[in-house]
Design a protein around this motif. Structure first.
Motif, PDB file in Angstrom:
ATOM      1  N   LEU A  97      -5.223   2.149   5.691  1.00 11.24           N
ATOM      2  CA  LEU A  97      -4.207   3.297   5.281  1.00 11.24           C
ATOM      3  C   LEU A  97      -4.085   4.121   4.144  1.00 11.24           C
ATOM      4  CD1 LEU A  97      -0.890   0.987   6.476  1.00 11.24           C
ATOM      5  CD2 LEU A  97      -2.130   2.600   7.771  1.00 11.24           C
ATOM      6  N   LEU A  98      -4.937   3.469   3.189  1.00  9.23           N
ATOM      7  CA  LEU A  98      -4.701   4.197   1.866  1.00  9.23           C
ATOM      8  C   LEU A  98      -5.347   5.830   2.077  1.00  9.23           C
ATOM      9  CD1 LEU A  98      -3.995   4.203  -1.030  1.00  9.23           C
ATOM     10  CD2 LEU A  98      -6.230   3.262  -1.683  1.00  9.23           C
ATOM     11  N   SER A  99      -6.480   5.728   2.342  1.00 10.44           N
ATOM     12  CA  SER A  99      -7.156   7.300   2.655  1.00 10.44           C
ATOM     13  C   SER A  99      -6.355   8.337   3.471  1.00 10.44           C
ATOM     14  CB  SER A  99      -8.610   6.957   3.374  1.00 10.44           C
ATOM     15  OG  SER A  99      -9.494   6.336   2.528  1.00 10.44           O
ATOM     16  N   ALA A 100      -5.662   7.572   4.323  1.00  6.28           N
ATOM     17  CA  ALA A 100      -4.834   8.453   5.180  1.00  6.28           C
ATOM     18  C   ALA A 100      -3.616   9.029   4.465  1.00  6.28           C
ATOM     19  CB  ALA A 100      -4.577   7.935   6.701  1.00  6.28           C
ATOM     20  N   TYR A 101      -3.088   8.196   3.729  1.00  7.38           N
ATOM     21  CA  TYR A 101      -1.991   8.365   2.927  1.00  7.38           C
ATOM     22  C   TYR A 101      -2.305   9.435   1.728  1.00  7.38           C
ATOM     23  CZ  TYR A 101       0.610   4.461   4.679  1.00  7.38           C
ATOM     24  OH  TYR A 101       1.518   3.462   5.396  1.00  7.38           O
ATOM     25  N   GLY A 150      -7.048  -5.224  -3.166  1.00  9.25           N
ATOM     26  CA  GLY A 150      -6.279  -3.995  -3.207  1.00  9.25           C
ATOM     27  C   GLY A 150      -6.387  -3.242  -4.336  1.00  9.25           C
ATOM     28  N   LEU A 151      -6.405  -3.957  -5.612  1.00  9.98           N
ATOM     29  CA  LEU A 151      -6.723  -3.241  -6.965  1.00  9.98           C
ATOM     30  C   LEU A 151      -8.110  -2.587  -6.767  1.00  9.98           C
ATOM     31  CD1 LEU A 151      -5.379  -5.853  -9.445  1.00  9.98           C
ATOM     32  CD2 LEU A 151      -4.385  -3.699  -8.760  1.00  9.98           C
ATOM     33  N   ARG A 152      -9.164  -3.214  -6.180  1.00  8.61           N
ATOM     34  CA  ARG A 152     -10.462  -2.566  -6.293  1.00  8.61           C
ATOM     35  C   ARG A 152     -10.284  -1.319  -5.404  1.00  8.61           C
ATOM     36  NH1 ARG A 152     -12.270  -8.052  -5.770  1.00  8.61           N
ATOM     37  NH2 ARG A 152     -12.694  -7.886  -3.525  1.00  8.61           N
ATOM     38  N   ILE A 153      -9.805  -1.317  -4.089  1.00 10.53           N
ATOM     39  CA  ILE A 153      -9.729  -0.211  -3.463  1.00 10.53           C
ATOM     40  C   ILE A 153      -9.003   0.850  -3.870  1.00 10.53           C
ATOM     41  CG2 ILE A 153      -9.042   0.516  -1.057  1.00 10.53           C
ATOM     42  CD1 ILE A 153      -9.703  -2.398   0.106  1.00 10.53           C
ATOM     43  N   CYS A 160       0.774  -1.233  -0.018  1.00  8.58           N
ATOM     44  CA  CYS A 160      -0.052   0.087   0.018  1.00  8.58           C
ATOM     45  C   CYS A 160       0.904   1.265   0.070  1.00  8.58           C
ATOM     46  CB  CYS A 160      -1.010   0.014   1.271  1.00  8.58           C
ATOM     47  SG  CYS A 160      -2.037   1.493   1.201  1.00  8.58           S
ATOM     48  N   SER A 161       0.792   2.123  -1.135  1.00  4.79           N
ATOM     49  CA  SER A 161       1.701   3.392  -1.286  1.00  4.79           C
ATOM     50  C   SER A 161       0.915   4.228  -1.874  1.00  4.79           C
ATOM     51  CB  SER A 161       3.102   2.961  -1.733  1.00  4.79           C
ATOM     52  OG  SER A 161       2.794   2.271  -3.100  1.00  4.79           O
ATOM     53  N   VAL A 162       1.565   5.452  -1.496  1.00  7.31           N
ATOM     54  CA  VAL A 162       1.129   6.834  -2.174  1.00  7.31           C
ATOM     55  C   VAL A 162       2.305   7.790  -2.300  1.00  7.31           C
ATOM     56  CG1 VAL A 162      -0.485   8.853  -1.938  1.00  7.31           C
ATOM     57  CG2 VAL A 162      -1.527   6.513  -1.144  1.00  7.31           C
ATOM     58  N   GLU A 180       4.693   4.220   2.429  1.00  4.39           N
ATOM     59  CA  GLU A 180       4.585   3.325   2.198  1.00  4.39           C
ATOM     60  C   GLU A 180       4.116   2.205   3.214  1.00  4.39           C
ATOM     61  OE1 GLU A 180       8.222   2.457   0.420  1.00  4.39           O
ATOM     62  OE2 GLU A 180       8.097   3.765  -1.194  1.00  4.39           O
ATOM     63  N   ASN A 181       3.583   0.770   2.955  1.00  2.00           N
ATOM     64  CA  ASN A 181       3.364  -0.047   3.842  1.00  2.00           C
ATOM     65  C   ASN A 181       3.585  -1.437   3.390  1.00  2.00           C
ATOM     66  OD1 ASN A 181       1.372  -2.021   5.505  1.00  2.00           O
ATOM     67  ND2 ASN A 181       2.088  -0.374   6.912  1.00  2.00           N
ATOM     68  N   TYR A 182       4.322  -2.079   3.971  1.00  2.00           N
ATOM     69  CA  TYR A 182       4.520  -3.282   3.449  1.00  2.00           C
ATOM     70  C   TYR A 182       4.115  -4.763   4.197  1.00  2.00           C
ATOM     71  CZ  TYR A 182       8.448  -0.899   0.792  1.00  2.00           C
ATOM     72  OH  TYR A 182       8.989  -0.103   0.196  1.00  2.00           O
ATOM     73  N   ASP A 183       3.051  -4.484   5.020  1.00  2.00           N
ATOM     74  CA  ASP A 183       2.662  -5.451   6.043  1.00  2.00           C
ATOM     75  C   ASP A 183       1.119  -5.937   5.603  1.00  2.00           C
ATOM     76  OD1 ASP A 183       4.552  -4.756   7.751  1.00  2.00           O
ATOM     77  OD2 ASP A 183       3.597  -3.127   8.838  1.00  2.00           O
TER      78      ASP A 183
END
Length: 220
Positions: A27-31, A60-63, A2-4, A17-20
């Motif tokens: 996390l995506l919205s906050a990024y 992940g793709l849909r979100i 997950c990264s922005v 970035e988050n690799y977990d």
């Protein structure tokens, strides 16, 4: 993953970035909000939104695409779709210099067991093998090996590929991940060429149909 990233004129201004594992939902919205805050604090204008469209994790793709569509629609800017396999390829090009003209890049994304999502590109990103789901065996990419001096395998399925693909022309590079800050070159190229995707009707590049599994839990 997950990264922005917020980029401009070849430079990264802000990135997270988050690799977990599958963390897009939390996390995506906050990024994204952090990147927009950076943008506004410097009175900059957003020109486009770019998103990795796959292949990869279905959820992940849909979100990711839903978030990108909402941003593009709300801010009235174009939407760019970045092929994740091409992203892995360009990341490998930039991080590992290979001084051979006749080189082919084979990005791989793990699809469980011995299956991968893969494709093949030359140094100019011309497609030599169309993106597809493939079950690896010792004969995989035999036609690519027959025609080229160096075949570079990258992505999170490299170790899996090394178990079955043994060829003197093969080079395996680990540690290449599809992160947002590495999308810059492909995104800027798409923007210059006005290669945008439809904000309303574009869909992720799944490569194969989603198969739901029956839950073993009893839910009322």
């Amino acid at each position: 993953m997950c990264s922005v990233a917020l980029t401009a004129d070849g430079q990264v201004l802000d990135h997270h970035e988050n690799y977990d594992g599958p963390t897009h939902a939390t996390l995506l919205s906050a990024y994204v909000q952090s990147a927009l805050k950076y943008l506004r604090s410097r009175e900059l204008r957003l020109d486009a939104v770019a998103v990795s469209i796959g292949p990869g994790s279905y959820t992940g793709l849909r979100i990711g695409l839903s978030q990108a569509k909402g941003l593009a629609f709300g801010l009235q800017v174009p939407l760019i779709g970045v092929n994740t396999l091409q992203l892995l390829t360009t990341s490998a090009m930039f991080s590992h210099f290979i001084d051979i003209d006749d080189v082919v890049y084979v990005p791989m994304i793990d699809a469980r067991r011995m299956e991968v999502y893969t494709a093949a590109y030359d140094k100019a990103l011309a497609t030599l093998l169309e993106p597809q789901a493939m079950i690896l065996d010792c004969d995989s990419f035999s036609s690519i090996f027959a025609e080229h001096k160096q075949v570079v395998f990258v992505g999170n399925a490299v170790e899996k590929a090394q178990q079955v693909i043994r060829h003197p022309h093969a080079l395996f590079i680990g540690g290449i991940k599809p992160v947002a800050l590495d999308m810059m070159a492909l995104s800027e190229r798409a923007f210059r060429r006005s290669e945008f995707i439809d904000v309303a009707y574009s869909t992720p590049l799944y490569l194969k149909e989603f198969q739901a599994t029956k839950s073993k839990k009893n839910i009322l």
